[in-house]
Write a protein that holds these residues in place. Structure first.
Motif, mmCIF file in Angstrom:
data_model
loop_
_atom_site.group_PDB
_atom_site.id
_atom_site.type_symbol
_atom_site.label_atom_id
_atom_site.label_comp_id
_atom_site.label_asym_id
_atom_site.label_seq_id
_atom_site.Cartn_x
_atom_site.Cartn_y
_atom_site.Cartn_z
ATOM 1 N N GLY A 5 0.814 -1.208 0.000
ATOM 2 C CA GLY A 5 0.000 0.000 0.000
ATOM 3 C C GLY A 5 0.851 1.262 0.000
ATOM 4 O O GLY A 5 0.576 2.216 -0.737
ATOM 5 N N MET A 6 1.887 1.283 0.833
ATOM 6 C CA MET A 6 2.785 2.433 0.875
ATOM 7 C C MET A 6 3.476 2.625 -0.470
ATOM 8 O O MET A 6 3.641 3.756 -0.948
ATOM 9 C CB MET A 6 3.828 2.254 1.981
ATOM 10 N N THR A 7 3.894 1.539 -1.104
ATOM 11 C CA THR A 7 4.553 1.624 -2.399
ATOM 12 C C THR A 7 3.633 2.241 -3.441
ATOM 13 O O THR A 7 4.041 3.120 -4.214
ATOM 14 C CB THR A 7 4.991 0.229 -2.862
ATOM 15 N N LEU A 8 2.363 1.814 -3.438
ATOM 16 C CA LEU A 8 1.408 2.340 -4.411
ATOM 17 C C LEU A 8 1.130 3.811 -4.170
ATOM 18 O O LEU A 8 1.213 4.623 -5.101
ATOM 19 C CB LEU A 8 0.100 1.542 -4.338
ATOM 20 N N PHE A 9 0.834 4.182 -2.921
ATOM 21 C CA PHE A 9 0.392 5.560 -2.743
ATOM 22 C C PHE A 9 1.531 6.560 -2.861
ATOM 23 O O PHE A 9 1.337 7.656 -3.381
ATOM 24 C CB PHE A 9 -0.442 5.741 -1.472
ATOM 25 N N GLN A 10 2.750 6.209 -2.473
ATOM 26 C CA GLN A 10 3.805 7.210 -2.603
ATOM 27 C C GLN A 10 4.295 7.323 -4.041
ATOM 28 O O GLN A 10 4.615 8.419 -4.523
ATOM 29 C CB GLN A 10 4.954 6.924 -1.649
ATOM 30 N N THR A 11 4.328 6.201 -4.792
ATOM 31 C CA THR A 11 4.754 6.270 -6.190
ATOM 32 C C THR A 11 3.733 7.024 -7.029
ATOM 33 O O THR A 11 4.093 7.892 -7.847
ATOM 34 C CB THR A 11 4.966 4.858 -6.754
ATOM 35 N N ALA A 12 2.451 6.707 -6.850
ATOM 36 C CA ALA A 12 1.405 7.417 -7.584
ATOM 37 C C ALA A 12 1.353 8.890 -7.182
ATOM 38 O O ALA A 12 1.075 9.764 -8.006
ATOM 39 C CB ALA A 12 0.049 6.752 -7.333
ATOM 40 N N TYR A 13 1.640 9.169 -5.913
ATOM 41 C CA TYR A 13 1.647 10.560 -5.448
ATOM 42 C C TYR A 13 2.757 11.352 -6.129
ATOM 43 O O TYR A 13 2.536 12.468 -6.610
ATOM 44 C CB TYR A 13 1.823 10.598 -3.941
ATOM 45 N N PHE A 14 3.967 10.783 -6.189
ATOM 46 C CA PHE A 14 5.053 11.477 -6.869
ATOM 47 C C PHE A 14 4.704 11.712 -8.340
ATOM 48 O O PHE A 14 4.987 12.785 -8.894
ATOM 49 C CB PHE A 14 6.353 10.677 -6.766
ATOM 50 N N ALA A 15 4.102 10.721 -8.983
ATOM 51 C CA ALA A 15 3.714 10.879 -10.380
ATOM 52 C C ALA A 15 2.660 11.976 -10.532
ATOM 53 O O ALA A 15 2.704 12.767 -11.486
ATOM 54 C CB ALA A 15 3.182 9.550 -10.928
ATOM 55 N N ALA A 16 1.722 12.060 -9.594
ATOM 56 C CA ALA A 16 0.697 13.100 -9.649
ATOM 57 C C ALA A 16 1.307 14.477 -9.474
ATOM 58 O O ALA A 16 0.934 15.434 -10.175
ATOM 59 C CB ALA A 16 -0.355 12.846 -8.568
ATOM 60 N N VAL A 17 2.256 14.606 -8.546
ATOM 61 C CA VAL A 17 2.909 15.894 -8.317
ATOM 62 C C VAL A 17 3.652 16.348 -9.573
ATOM 63 O O VAL A 17 3.599 17.525 -9.952
ATOM 64 C CB VAL A 17 3.869 15.797 -7.118
ATOM 65 N N LEU A 18 4.341 15.424 -10.236
ATOM 66 C CA LEU A 18 5.085 15.784 -11.436
ATOM 67 C C LEU A 18 4.169 16.136 -12.590
ATOM 68 O O LEU A 18 4.538 16.903 -13.478
ATOM 69 C CB LEU A 18 6.015 14.626 -11.847
ATOM 70 N N ASP A 19 2.933 15.603 -12.592
ATOM 71 C CA ASP A 19 2.030 15.848 -13.707
ATOM 72 C C ASP A 19 1.144 17.073 -13.496
ATOM 73 O O ASP A 19 1.028 17.905 -14.387
ATOM 74 C CB ASP A 19 1.145 14.621 -13.944
ATOM 75 N N THR A 20 0.543 17.200 -12.324
ATOM 76 C CA THR A 20 -0.440 18.265 -12.114
ATOM 77 C C THR A 20 -0.039 19.277 -11.052
ATOM 78 O O THR A 20 -0.802 20.191 -10.771
ATOM 79 C CB THR A 20 -1.813 17.658 -11.744
ATOM 80 N N GLY A 21 1.130 19.100 -10.447
ATOM 81 C CA GLY A 21 1.597 20.077 -9.481
ATOM 82 C C GLY A 21 1.463 19.603 -8.047
ATOM 83 O O GLY A 21 0.659 18.715 -7.725
ATOM 84 N N LEU A 22 2.253 20.224 -7.181
ATOM 85 C CA LEU A 22 2.312 19.806 -5.785
ATOM 86 C C LEU A 22 1.014 20.087 -5.045
ATOM 87 O O LEU A 22 0.496 19.232 -4.334
ATOM 88 C CB LEU A 22 3.478 20.522 -5.095
#
Length: 340
Positions: free
Chosen positions: A101-118
């Motif tokens: 779960g931690m792997t999924l949410f932190q990886t997807a979170y980093f990808a979201a930040v890089l795509d749509t902003g912090l």
């Protein structure tokens, strides 16, 4: 006369005072609010992608947690109490479930930040996560939301719609919002697992859980990171190394230690409110360091989401109040509110 004081549980008996525990949680939330900005800077300076960022966070945090555990064992050897051993199956479920779960949410979170902003990535993840936990608890564990919970869920969904439709100028990107929602799914999975295991009342060493979960994350991310590219490409190796060390030390190892110390003392509902400092810190850094612009619609959507999360916390407090008493079992610490 019947005393209104409840006996302290084994968790709180050895924990910090309540005031210090609240300070621990506030510091942890502020630290977690910086990880997205650090990830954006690492992408800018070193070209690291979301998988590589997540891997280095897990690997660095794991190294520091192992070192911290070794120091603790040397300073105070652990004494295993009779009956305190966690069953193997339960421990595997807790470690593997939390790690994945931690792997999924932190990886997807980093990808979201890089795509749509912090700012947007953080608010969507933290706004949707508690809502998914509330819905999952209702569907999977029969926990009733109540009118307050239903109102909070409705408010959160409204906030998401306002945020996505009102971003303007391409600031809010559908792919980034989708990745943030995927991150929220991972976060909610960890929260639901913690709640399910916490209801069993079995023993759990949260420091050990964090260490093993980071190990699971590093192992799972390694092959994907190698395919994406783990080594940074930079002309500023000192700055990149400093940022990587910061991500591993402050919003990972230190923040998790402070979080678990505080969550062992403070009620889960109170913890969720205190941790709202995280999106505030992320929004401030997004404007101050990354030059992001917050529109009126984005501010309105953010306000609706954070109000909804606060409403969920209030609803949880009111639902739990009638069952608290001298014989009530101590509540399990809430799941980490770390999207990264």
């Amino acid at each position: 006369m019947r005393s209104s004081l409840r006996p302290r549980s084994p968790l709180t008996a050895s924990g910090p005072p309540v005031g210090r525990a609240l300070l621990f949680l506030a510091v942890a939330g502020a630290a977690w609010g910086t990880v997205g900005a650090a990830a954006a800077l690492l992408h800018r300076f070193a070209g690291l992608g979301p998988v590589a960022l997540s891997f280095w966070r897990c690997a660095g945090g794991l190294a520091l947690m192992l070192g911290w555990s070794a120091v603790r064992r040397a300073a105070r050897p652990a004494r295993r109490m009779p009956g305190a051993l966690e069953p193997t199956g339960r421990r595997l479920l807790r470690v593997l479930g939390t790690g994945c779960g931690m792997t999924l949410f932190q990886t997807a979170y980093f990808a979201a930040v890089l795509d749509t902003g912090l700012a947007v990535g953080t608010v969507v993840t933290l706004g949707a996560g508690p809502v998914l936990i509330a819905l999952g608890a209702r569907l999977l564990m029969g926990e009733r939301l109540g009118y307050g919970g239903l109102a909070a869920v409705s408010g959160a969904l409204t906030g998401l719609v306002v945020l996505v439709l009102g971003g303007g100028g391409g600031t809010v990107r559908p792919l980034g919002v989708g990745l943030a929602l995927l991150s929220a799914v991972g976060y909610a999975g960890v929260g639901l697992l913690a709640r399910r295991l916490g209801r069993d009342g079995g023993p759990a060493d949260h420091g050990s859980t964090t260490t093993w979960a980071l190990a699971v994350g590093a192992v799972c991310l390694l092959p994907w990171g190698l395919a994406e590219g783990l080594l940074p490409h930079t002309e500023e190796p000192g700055r990149v190394l400093g940022l990587l060390m910061y991500v591993a030390a402050v919003p990972t190892a230190l923040a998790y230690v402070l979080y678990f110390a505080g969550a062992a003392v403070v009620r889960a509902a109170t913890t969720s409110v205190v941790m709202l400092i995280e999106p505030v810190a992320a929004a401030v850094l997004a404007v101050a360091l990354l030059g992001e612009r917050l529109t009126g619609a984005m501010l309105l959507g953010t306000g609706l989401l954070l109000t909804a999360v606060s409403g969920l916390a209030v609803a949880e407090t009111r639902a739990a109040a009638p069952v608290l008493g001298p014989a009530a079992a101590p509540a399990a610490p809430a799941a980490p509110r770390d999207p990264g």
